[in-house]
Design an enzyme around this catalytic site. Structure first.
Site, PDB file in Angstrom:
ATOM      1  N   LYS A 266       0.842  -1.204   0.000  1.00 29.04           N
ATOM      2  CA  LYS A 266       0.000   0.000   0.000  1.00 29.04           C
ATOM      3  C   LYS A 266       0.873   1.249   0.000  1.00 29.04           C
ATOM      4  O   LYS A 266       2.012   1.209   0.463  1.00 29.04           O
ATOM      5  CB  LYS A 266      -0.867   0.018   1.270  1.00 29.04           C
ATOM      6  CG  LYS A 266      -1.994  -0.989   1.305  1.00 29.04           C
ATOM      7  CD  LYS A 266      -2.774  -0.880   2.613  1.00 29.04           C
ATOM      8  CE  LYS A 266      -3.903  -1.885   2.675  1.00 29.04           C
ATOM      9  NZ  LYS A 266      -4.955  -1.656   1.663  1.00 29.04           N
ATOM     10  N   ARG A 340     -10.298 -11.567   2.203  1.00 28.09           N
ATOM     11  CA  ARG A 340     -11.098 -12.676   1.680  1.00 28.09           C
ATOM     12  C   ARG A 340     -10.334 -13.992   1.764  1.00 28.09           C
ATOM     13  O   ARG A 340     -10.931 -15.063   1.860  1.00 28.09           O
ATOM     14  CB  ARG A 340     -11.532 -12.352   0.234  1.00 28.09           C
ATOM     15  CG  ARG A 340     -10.392 -12.137  -0.717  1.00 28.09           C
ATOM     16  CD  ARG A 340     -10.808 -11.390  -1.979  1.00 28.09           C
ATOM     17  NE  ARG A 340     -10.880  -9.941  -1.780  1.00 28.09           N
ATOM     18  CZ  ARG A 340     -11.228  -9.069  -2.721  1.00 28.09           C
ATOM     19  NH1 ARG A 340     -11.549  -9.492  -3.932  1.00 28.09           N
ATOM     20  NH2 ARG A 340     -11.268  -7.783  -2.451  1.00 28.09           N
TER      21      ARG A 340
HETATM   22  N1  BES Z   1      -8.172  -3.726   4.492  1.00 32.62           N
HETATM   23  C1  BES Z   1      -8.304  -3.357   3.132  1.00 32.62           C
HETATM   24  C2  BES Z   1      -9.600  -2.621   2.845  1.00 32.62           C
HETATM   25  C3  BES Z   1      -9.662  -1.191   3.301  1.00 32.62           C
HETATM   26  C4  BES Z   1      -8.967  -0.221   2.630  1.00 32.62           C
HETATM   27  C5  BES Z   1     -10.453  -0.841   4.353  1.00 32.62           C
HETATM   28  C6  BES Z   1      -9.047   1.098   3.031  1.00 32.62           C
HETATM   29  C7  BES Z   1     -10.549   0.487   4.738  1.00 32.62           C
HETATM   30  C8  BES Z   1      -9.848   1.443   4.087  1.00 32.62           C
HETATM   31  C9  BES Z   1      -8.283  -4.601   2.251  1.00 32.62           C
HETATM   32  O1  BES Z   1      -7.470  -5.631   2.699  1.00 32.62           O
HETATM   33  C10 BES Z   1      -7.771  -4.180   0.924  1.00 32.62           C
HETATM   34  O2  BES Z   1      -6.645  -3.794   0.841  1.00 32.62           O
HETATM   35  N2  BES Z   1      -8.625  -4.256  -0.090  1.00 32.62           N
HETATM   36  C11 BES Z   1      -8.265  -3.858  -1.410  1.00 32.62           C
HETATM   37  C12 BES Z   1      -8.783  -4.867  -2.364  1.00 32.62           C
HETATM   38  C13 BES Z   1      -8.271  -4.703  -3.759  1.00 32.62           C
HETATM   39  C14 BES Z   1      -6.810  -5.040  -3.818  1.00 32.62           C
HETATM   40  C15 BES Z   1      -9.047  -5.591  -4.693  1.00 32.62           C
HETATM   41  C16 BES Z   1      -8.889  -2.488  -1.670  1.00 32.62           C
HETATM   42  O3  BES Z   1     -10.023  -2.247  -1.232  1.00 32.62           O
HETATM   43  O4  BES Z   1      -8.215  -1.650  -2.249  1.00 32.62           O
HETATM   44 MN    MN Z   2      -5.464  -5.443   2.046  1.00 30.82          MN
END
Ligand code: BES
Ligand code: MN
Ligand code: ZN
Length: 510
Positions: A266, A340
């Site tokens: 990230k 997931r």
């Molecule tokens: N924990 C995150 C989701 C999230 C992001 C919650 C920002 C709250 C604020 C999750 O693990 C994630 O990174 N999801 C990705 C999925 C994507 C790679 C398909 C997302 O939402 O960007």
């Molecule tokens: Mn994630």
């Protein structure tokens, strides 16, 4: 904080000895008595110095004929749970002072004092006086130690008060664990927190480590954990308030104690907030805190797959294919779609409980935040009755959610050339495609998914966990306990039928 419910007549309020007498009045209120408080309220209303609009405040200090040091008249608008929550929040905020340790909160001026309104008032007091101190020990703890809630008929609201207190305790527990930084809430420490809940009667907690999880074949969960020095934990909580034969509700909470994204790392900005990626897990712990406090007549299982998502020489890589506990192979195209991956194995594990329903709770997608913001959690379920029950529970607990679709067409993008399924689809409808991925692992039972990415915590100056969706979940569970469960094969008059008849929750009324 100590809450006490007490019968208090309006014409005696002026005699209450307390640091602050907080009196809620709704739009229907007209003072009629000749006591000092009625004169104060009546005078202010007539002079238009005070209105009963939600959140309006009129403070008085050492007022003539009133025993309380401070009086705060508070407008509660239409008297709805929402208005009362806002009004009490404003009042407690205004009374933050080292000299206010005891508040008497009078709700007898509200026309309809329902269980939901009482709960909203108690939750608002708790929310407004919560102070995080775990890694900030010098933070000034709230001076407020005691809250007396005044109502016209305390015995009639005893059951509702017990429910409200259990909810408050559950939310506080979830909030506290969610707020702790990732180095203070590792998978091991989270498991220890669960173990303390297991000390309560009717509650058992089992913690599995890497060896046991490998033996279960949870290849998807293990893939996420393999980049971290912190060993994973799979936490199993069991609350048994009903007969053994009664099918449990299973709650599955995403327990990523820190989400860097892994190799699909990230950006740095706000990455600290990924300590909140275990808010689903925290909500499950919070619900168990509430259950062990109230002891309702139902069975609940909590499952928490807990680990960190880290980049490392041993970390899972984009394109790696792993085998989940269900036997389905998964191509991990993006290591940041890890929620997931830990949930799917927990969902397979849930089958062994022959559950009445399975609900997973996860800070799963940024897409859900874009869709619904911080107001409503995302709700997904193919089971109409379950979806409606959860939606209704959220509305009355002031912890709302909104249903999003699960059409099979949304699963198209999850197709993989190298595995049964990929862990990401395209850019569109990300909250839905994540839910479609999870749905593949839920064929054996009735299932719902709550995406709490937008509602579980606040960013910015008020950064911190909200304790959501503990109120929604606990309210839903209590609605099941209220209905009771008829013994399946027992005919009327048989011992089994007698045993089940009239079975309700531990709460009285409400
Ligand atoms: N924990 C995150 C989701 C999230 C992001 C919650 C920002 C709250 C604020 C999750 O693990 C994630 O990174 N999801 C990705 C999925 C994507 C790679 C398909 C997302 O939402 O960007
Ligand atoms: Mn994630
Ligand atoms: Zn995550």
């Amino acid at each position: 904080m100590d809450f006490e419910l007490k019968t208090l007549a309006w014409n005696r309020l002026h005699q209450e000895k307390t640091d602050a007498l907080v009196v809620l009045v709704d739009e229907h209120f007209t003072p009629s008595g000749d006591d000092a408080l009625s004169r104060l309220a009546g005078g202010a209303l007539r002079a238009n110095d005070f209105e009963a609009k939600a959140g309006r405040l009129l403070p008085a200090y050492r007022a003539e004929g009133i025993a309380a040091t401070r009086v705060l008249l508070v407008g509660a608008g239409d008297g709805s749970a929402r208005s009362v929550r806002n009004a009490v929040g404003a009042a407690v905020g205004a009374l933050k002072s080292p000299r206010v340790a005891h508040i008497t909160l009078h709700l007898g001026g509200l026309r309809d004092l329902s269980a939901a309104v009482l709960s909203a008032a108690e939750q608002a007091v708790a929310d407004a006086s919560y102070v995080y101190t775990f890694t900030k020990p010098k933070a000034e703890a709230s001076a407020l130690k005691r809250v007396t809630i005044g109502v016209a008929d305390a015995p009639a609201l005893k059951g509702a008060h017990a429910v409200a207190q259990a909810t408050v305790a559950g939310v506080a527990f979830a909030r506290e664990w969610a707020n702790r930084p990732a180095n203070h809430s590792t998978p091991t420490l989270l498991a220890n927190a669960a173990t303390t809940l297991g000390k309560a009667p009717n509650c058992k907690v089992e913690v599995l480590g890497p060896k046991e999880v490998a033996k279960l074949g949870m290849g998807s969960f293990m893939a996420v954990a393999q980049g971290s020095e912190e060993p994973l934990r799979f936490i199993v909580l069991r609350y048994s308030g009903a007969a053994k034969a009664e099918a449990p509700v299973v709650l599955v909470g995403k327990g990523i104690t820190f989400d860097t994204g892994g190799i699909s790392i990230k950006p740095s900005a706000e990455m600290d907030e990924m300590k909140f990626d275990m808010c689903g897990a925290a909500s499950v712990l919070g619900v168990f805190k509430a259950l062990t406090t109230l002891k309702p007549a139902l069975n609940v299982v909590g499952l928490i797959p807990a680990c960190e998502n880290m980049p490392d020489g041993r970390a899972v890589k984009p394109g790696d294919v792993v085998t989940s506990m269900s036997g389905q192979t998964i191509e991990i195209l993006n290591t940041d779609a890890e929620g997931r991956l830990v949930l799917c194995d927990a969902l397979s594990y849930a089958e062994r409980f022959k559950p009445r329903a399975v609900i997973d709770i996860a800070t799963l997608t940024g897409a859900c935040v874009v869709a619904l913001g911080a107001v409503r959690s995302g709700l997904f379920s193919a089971d109409e009755a379950l979806a409606q029950a959860l939606q209704a529970a959220g509305e009355s607990a002031l912890d709302p959610c909104w249903r999003l679709p699960l059409d099979d067409d949304y699963a198209e993008g999850l197709k993989s050339n190298f595995a049964d399924v990929a862990n990401i689809a395209g850019r569109m409808a990300g909250a839905v495609t994540a839910a479609k991925f999870l749905q593949r692992f839920t064929a054996k039972y009735s299932w719902a998914h709550l995406d709490i990415a937008g509602t579980a915590w606040k960013s910015g100056a008020a950064k911190g966990a909200t304790g959501r969706p503990v109120p929604l979940l606990f309210n839903y569970l209590l609605s099941l306990a209220d209905q009771g469960v008829p013994a399946p094969a027992a005919k009327a008059g048989t011992p089994a039928a007698k045993k089940t008849a009239g079975k309700t929750t531990a709460k009285a009324g409400g």
